[in-house]
Design a protein around this motif. Structure first.
Motif, PDB file in Angstrom:
ATOM      1  N   HIS A   6       0.837  -1.201   0.000  1.00  0.00           N
ATOM      2  CA  HIS A   6       0.000   0.000   0.000  1.00  0.00           C
ATOM      3  C   HIS A   6       0.874   1.255   0.000  1.00  0.00           C
ATOM      4  O   HIS A   6       0.592   2.217  -0.741  1.00  0.00           O
ATOM      5  CB  HIS A   6      -0.918  -0.002   1.230  1.00  0.00           C
ATOM      6  N   GLN A   7       1.927   1.268   0.799  1.00  0.00           N
ATOM      7  CA  GLN A   7       2.804   2.430   0.859  1.00  0.00           C
ATOM      8  C   GLN A   7       3.551   2.634  -0.457  1.00  0.00           C
ATOM      9  O   GLN A   7       3.727   3.767  -0.918  1.00  0.00           O
ATOM     10  CB  GLN A   7       3.802   2.276   2.017  1.00  0.00           C
ATOM     11  N   ASP A   8       3.988   1.514  -1.064  1.00  0.00           N
ATOM     12  CA  ASP A   8       4.654   1.629  -2.370  1.00  0.00           C
ATOM     13  C   ASP A   8       3.690   2.200  -3.415  1.00  0.00           C
ATOM     14  O   ASP A   8       4.062   3.065  -4.221  1.00  0.00           O
ATOM     15  CB  ASP A   8       5.152   0.251  -2.823  1.00  0.00           C
ATOM     16  N   GLU A   9       2.465   1.702  -3.393  1.00  0.00           N
ATOM     17  CA  GLU A   9       1.462   2.192  -4.348  1.00  0.00           C
ATOM     18  C   GLU A   9       1.145   3.671  -4.087  1.00  0.00           C
ATOM     19  O   GLU A   9       0.958   4.457  -5.019  1.00  0.00           O
ATOM     20  CB  GLU A   9       0.190   1.346  -4.214  1.00  0.00           C
ATOM     21  N   LEU A  10       1.096   4.043  -2.808  1.00  0.00           N
ATOM     22  CA  LEU A  10       0.814   5.436  -2.461  1.00  0.00           C
ATOM     23  C   LEU A  10       1.921   6.352  -2.973  1.00  0.00           C
ATOM     24  O   LEU A  10       1.646   7.434  -3.511  1.00  0.00           O
ATOM     25  CB  LEU A  10       0.654   5.575  -0.949  1.00  0.00           C
ATOM     26  N   ARG A  11       3.175   5.927  -2.832  1.00  0.00           N
ATOM     27  CA  ARG A  11       4.282   6.748  -3.350  1.00  0.00           C
ATOM     28  C   ARG A  11       4.184   6.896  -4.865  1.00  0.00           C
ATOM     29  O   ARG A  11       4.422   7.972  -5.422  1.00  0.00           O
ATOM     30  CB  ARG A  11       5.621   6.124  -2.962  1.00  0.00           C
ATOM     31  N   SER A  12       3.812   5.812  -5.547  1.00  0.00           N
ATOM     32  CA  SER A  12       3.684   5.869  -7.000  1.00  0.00           C
ATOM     33  C   SER A  12       2.577   6.838  -7.419  1.00  0.00           C
ATOM     34  O   SER A  12       2.749   7.632  -8.359  1.00  0.00           O
ATOM     35  CB  SER A  12       3.378   4.460  -7.535  1.00  0.00           C
ATOM     36  N   GLU A  13       1.462   6.775  -6.707  1.00  0.00           N
ATOM     37  CA  GLU A  13       0.358   7.675  -7.041  1.00  0.00           C
ATOM     38  C   GLU A  13       0.727   9.131  -6.751  1.00  0.00           C
ATOM     39  O   GLU A  13       0.360  10.039  -7.510  1.00  0.00           O
ATOM     40  CB  GLU A  13      -0.904   7.292  -6.259  1.00  0.00           C
ATOM     41  N   ARG A  14       1.460   9.359  -5.676  1.00  0.00           N
ATOM     42  CA  ARG A  14       1.883  10.724  -5.371  1.00  0.00           C
ATOM     43  C   ARG A  14       2.793  11.271  -6.467  1.00  0.00           C
ATOM     44  O   ARG A  14       2.686  12.435  -6.865  1.00  0.00           O
ATOM     45  CB  ARG A  14       2.606  10.759  -4.026  1.00  0.00           C
ATOM     46  N   ASP A  15       3.672  10.410  -6.974  1.00  0.00           N
ATOM     47  CA  ASP A  15       4.559  10.849  -8.059  1.00  0.00           C
ATOM     48  C   ASP A  15       3.758  11.184  -9.313  1.00  0.00           C
ATOM     49  O   ASP A  15       4.038  12.169 -10.011  1.00  0.00           O
ATOM     50  CB  ASP A  15       5.585   9.754  -8.372  1.00  0.00           C
ATOM     51  N   TYR A  16       2.762  10.346  -9.620  1.00  0.00           N
ATOM     52  CA  TYR A  16       1.970  10.589 -10.831  1.00  0.00           C
ATOM     53  C   TYR A  16       1.197  11.902 -10.713  1.00  0.00           C
ATOM     54  O   TYR A  16       1.181  12.716 -11.641  1.00  0.00           O
ATOM     55  CB  TYR A  16       0.996   9.431 -11.064  1.00  0.00           C
ATOM     56  N   VAL A  17       0.558  12.105  -9.562  1.00  0.00           N
ATOM     57  CA  VAL A  17      -0.215  13.331  -9.378  1.00  0.00           C
ATOM     58  C   VAL A  17       0.695  14.548  -9.370  1.00  0.00           C
ATOM     59  O   VAL A  17       0.341  15.612  -9.911  1.00  0.00           O
ATOM     60  CB  VAL A  17      -1.058  13.243  -8.083  1.00  0.00           C
ATOM     61  N   ALA A  18       1.892  14.405  -8.800  1.00  0.00           N
ATOM     62  CA  ALA A  18       2.860  15.515  -8.845  1.00  0.00           C
ATOM     63  C   ALA A  18       3.214  15.858 -10.288  1.00  0.00           C
ATOM     64  O   ALA A  18       3.372  17.030 -10.648  1.00  0.00           O
ATOM     65  CB  ALA A  18       4.108  15.157  -8.055  1.00  0.00           C
TER      66      ALA A  18
END
Length: 726
Positions: A6-18
């Motif tokens: 979940h944390q890995d996926e959250l970091r990936s989503e944060r990068d995409y939204v950034a």
């Protein structure tokens, strides 16, 4: 999904939204550069640059409103493709403009709102982001078809409905539900009626429908804009942020009292007067009031000309009146017909008397010359003009209506008795607005608008010609050589006149609001159950295409002239072209409060089913009986306690309760906490009292209290009594 995954996926989503925000910032910078260049006048004509600047300004607004909650979700298809959903669309310029963010209104975004476990629409997962500003805090997943899967996205929805209320209505773009989305995207060219009880989101659905229509039909709708009509200014302030937050600004917000530009409403009608003014029967009253001002002389009116005295008698005036009325022209424009007939009769009589013994019709040239002289004399004759003004006066809507209201004789002649009589005829009420608007068409202008425009154009050209003449004189004085070009050789007066015409640089909303004859491509009517038959005539004139979104709840009607059935109002204008949709889920009012309101609804509207609340708040509504002297202290205690909490609150009660507002002023609004004062008096206040109390009881999203000196109405005796819950 494990915690680590979940944390890995959250970091990936944060990068995409950034990355999406980086694209947004780049788009902003590009638009700003192009606006600067356009304002500096690089290339194109002034008109072309003005159009470009306006378009870039709209684009800048669209990009600005997307900053908060730019991306709020992701869709994964069963085949493994994914799409991100947001407030606006963004594209990858390096990859053949592939979408990196789908606009929520795009057809491909629809499953984000409509896919369910039972009908996944070829979707595997719906992911909803929880954000603050530009940062993704977390996400919630729904995997379709998974046993126990949540098919309504309640986590995001309940977080939104439980959040403290702010100063205005919020958009629901991230949490639109399936029944709401079906209405938002409904492909219907006529009138769509959205009915729902309190808290069903009918207003915000209507506004999102406007945003969707502007997205899908922008070229057709944008040039004329959208009109949103609400019950009062507080309500319009409350909803006014929703469309701008969705990137739409070509919208005019008005109450029914604002639909005639420049008119100020200062008074209130009795129920009987409001009922009469709101009914179509008032059209006969207006027609009679106009006819009453088209008069016949009681005695022949002498007109002393240079060589003869002629008289306007009742027979002549009656013939002229019949011809003027038969013309079908508005009153003021029909005056020309009336004047023409009277003038013809008077000149014929004058010629016969002046030419007695020497002039016959066979001497056509002399006859016509004498007629021409008489026409000039009559046109400049003050007594003749005064006589015309008495018999067929030029009228304004305000003067006619105020004079009618102030005269018992004219009211009796119009067949109303004295129900409309008032001392100050110009103390306008909301019910007067449609009447004044109707009279604009019934009376018409003093002279045709095209002739007025022509005269203004002639004046501008004359002024410009004078400027050119001055330029030529000055140029001639300065030059010795007689062989030179005159200014007229290079520039015509009409061309120069164009340069003196001030261009209207106001936004569409400002131009439309100031123009009574402006027509809109779409109209939203909120609290539509309160509109009278005459109100609907005004709105139909504002939208010739009959494209409406109508929002209301017949159970909340309080106006004596309002709707009792939608068909009774709409079939006259759009027979077979209106569609009815209902909303059944209450997203605002918790179950504990709705149970109290539903008991009242069952008494005064037993055939209406209350909306089903999606949540409980865990706080029971309460009531407290106080003595007369203790009532102000109880209200102050509520206000003081709520001031220490997040969110909003309101005190609703009769007009004589300090600090309280009437229920009618809270229609369409919502508050975290509500205190209802003296519900028995609200209930007893006329035929609309039950609807008023129903509105008061359904404004709260978290906490409801009741304070009373008089006995509690039996329908509310189930409230918990005693001290206010903490």
């Amino acid at each position: 999904m494990s915690t680590r995954d979940h944390q890995d996926e959250l970091r990936s989503e944060r990068d995409y939204v950034a990355g999406l925000y980086a694209r947004l910032d780049a788009e902003r910078a590009r638009v700003q550069r192009e606006r600067t260049a356009a304002l500096r006048g690089r290339g194109g004509t002034a008109v072309e640059r003005d159009v470009e600047v306006r378009a870039l300004a709209r684009e800048a607004e669209r990009l600005d409103v997307a900053d908060n909650g730019l991306c709020f979700g992701r869709l994964d298809t069963a085949s493994g493709d994914r799409a991100y959903i947001g407030r606006i669309g963004l594209f990858d310029e390096d990859d053949e403009y592939e979408p990196v963010l789908l606009d929520w209104r795009a057809p491909a975004s629809r499953p984000f709102y409509t896919a369910t476990g039972a009908n996944p629409e070829n979707m595997h997962r719906r992911r909803q982001f929880h954000t603050r500003g530009r940062r993704v805090l977390d996400f919630t997943d729904e995997v379709f078809g998974r046993p126990g899967g949540d098919e309504r996205g309640d986590a995001a929805l309940l977080a939104a409905v439980d959040a403290p209320r702010g100063a205005g209505m919020r958009d629901i773009v991230a949490t639109i539900q399936a029944e709401q989305d079906a209405i938002i995207r409904l492909d219907h060219p006529g009138v769509v009626v959205i009915e729902g009880g309190p808290g069903t989101g009918k207003t915000v659905v209507a506004l999102h429908r406007v945003a969707y229509l502007l997205y899908t039909q922008r070229e057709r709708m944008e040039r004329h804009g959208v009109l949103v009509v609400g019950p009062n200014p507080a309500f319009l302030d409350h909803i006014g942020r929703v469309l701008p937050s969705l990137g739409e600004s070509e919208v005019v917000f008005r109450t029914t009292g604002d639909l005639v530009p420049g008119l100020r409403v200062t008074a209130e009608d009795s129920p009987a007067a409001a009922r009469l003014k709101g009914s179509l029967r008032i059209l006969d009253v207006l027609a009679a009031a106009i006819a009453d001002r088209q008069r016949l002389p009681e005695h022949p009116q002498p007109i002393e000309l240079r060589d003869v005295v002629v008289r306007i008698d009742a027979e002549t005036a009656e013939w002229a009146r019949e011809e003027a009325r038969a013309s079908g022209l508005p009153h003021n424009e029909a005056r020309a017909v009336f004047t023409e007939i009277v003038t013809y009769v008077l000149t014929e009589r004058a010629i016969a008397r002046i030419g007695r013994g020497w002039l016959t019709r066979d001497d056509r040239e002399a006859w016509e010359q004498l007629r021409a002289d008489l026409l000039v004399e009559l046109a400049e004759h003050d007594a003749f003009t005064a006589a015309l003004d008495r018999l067929w006066p030029v009228l304004t809507p305000e003067a006619l209506l105020a004079g009618l209201y102030e005269s018992p004789e004219r009211l009796r002649a119009a067949g109303t008795g004295e129900v409309l009589l008032r001392a100050d005829g110009a103390a306008w009420t909301v019910s007067d607005v449609p009447l004044l608007d109707e009279l604009v068409d019934l009376l018409g202008r003093a002279e045709p608008a095209d002739r007025t425009a022509e005269r203004e154009r002639e004046a501008e050209a004359g002024y410009a010609a004078g400027v050119l003449e001055i330029l030529n004189v000055e140029r001639h004085d300065l030059m010795d050589d007689e062989d030179h070009l005159l200014a007229q050789d290079l520039l015509h007066a009409e061309d120069l006149a164009e340069r003196f015409v001030e261009r209207d640089t106001r936004d569409l909303a400002d131009r439309a609001a100031a123009d009574r004859d402006w027509t809109y491509r779409h109209v939203v009517v909120d609290e539509a159950q309160e509109l009278s038959e005459m109100d609907w005539r005004v709105l139909m004139r504002r939208c010739p295409s009959r494209s409406f979104t109508v929002v209301g709840d017949l159970a909340q009607r309080r106006s004596a002239a309002g709707a009792t059935a939608w068909g009774a109002m709409l079939d006259r204008y759009v027979p077979g072209r209106w569609a009815y949709r209902s909303l059944s889920v209450n997203y605002r009012t918790p179950a504990e409060i709705m149970a109290v309101a539903a008991a009242l609804l069952a008494e005064f509207a037993p055939g209406v089913r209350p909306p089903e609340s999606v949540r409980a708040c865990g706080v029971e509504p309460w009531s407290r009986h106080v003595t007369e002297g203790a009532l102000p202290a109880a209200v102050e205690e509520f206000v003081r306690d709520e001031a220490g909490r997040d969110g909003t609150s309101v005190v609703i009660g009769p007009p004589d309760v300090p600090g309280a507002v009437p229920a009618s002023r809270t229609k369409g609004l919502e508050f975290d906490a509500v205190l209802v004062v003296e519900p028995g008096r609200i209930l007893a206040d006329g035929p609309s009292g039950a609807a008023e109390l129903y509105v008061a009881l359904t404004r709260a999203t978290q906490r409801l209290g009741v304070v009373h000196r008089d006995p509690l109405p039996p329908v509310l005796r189930g409230l918990a009594t005693g001290a206010r819950p903490g």
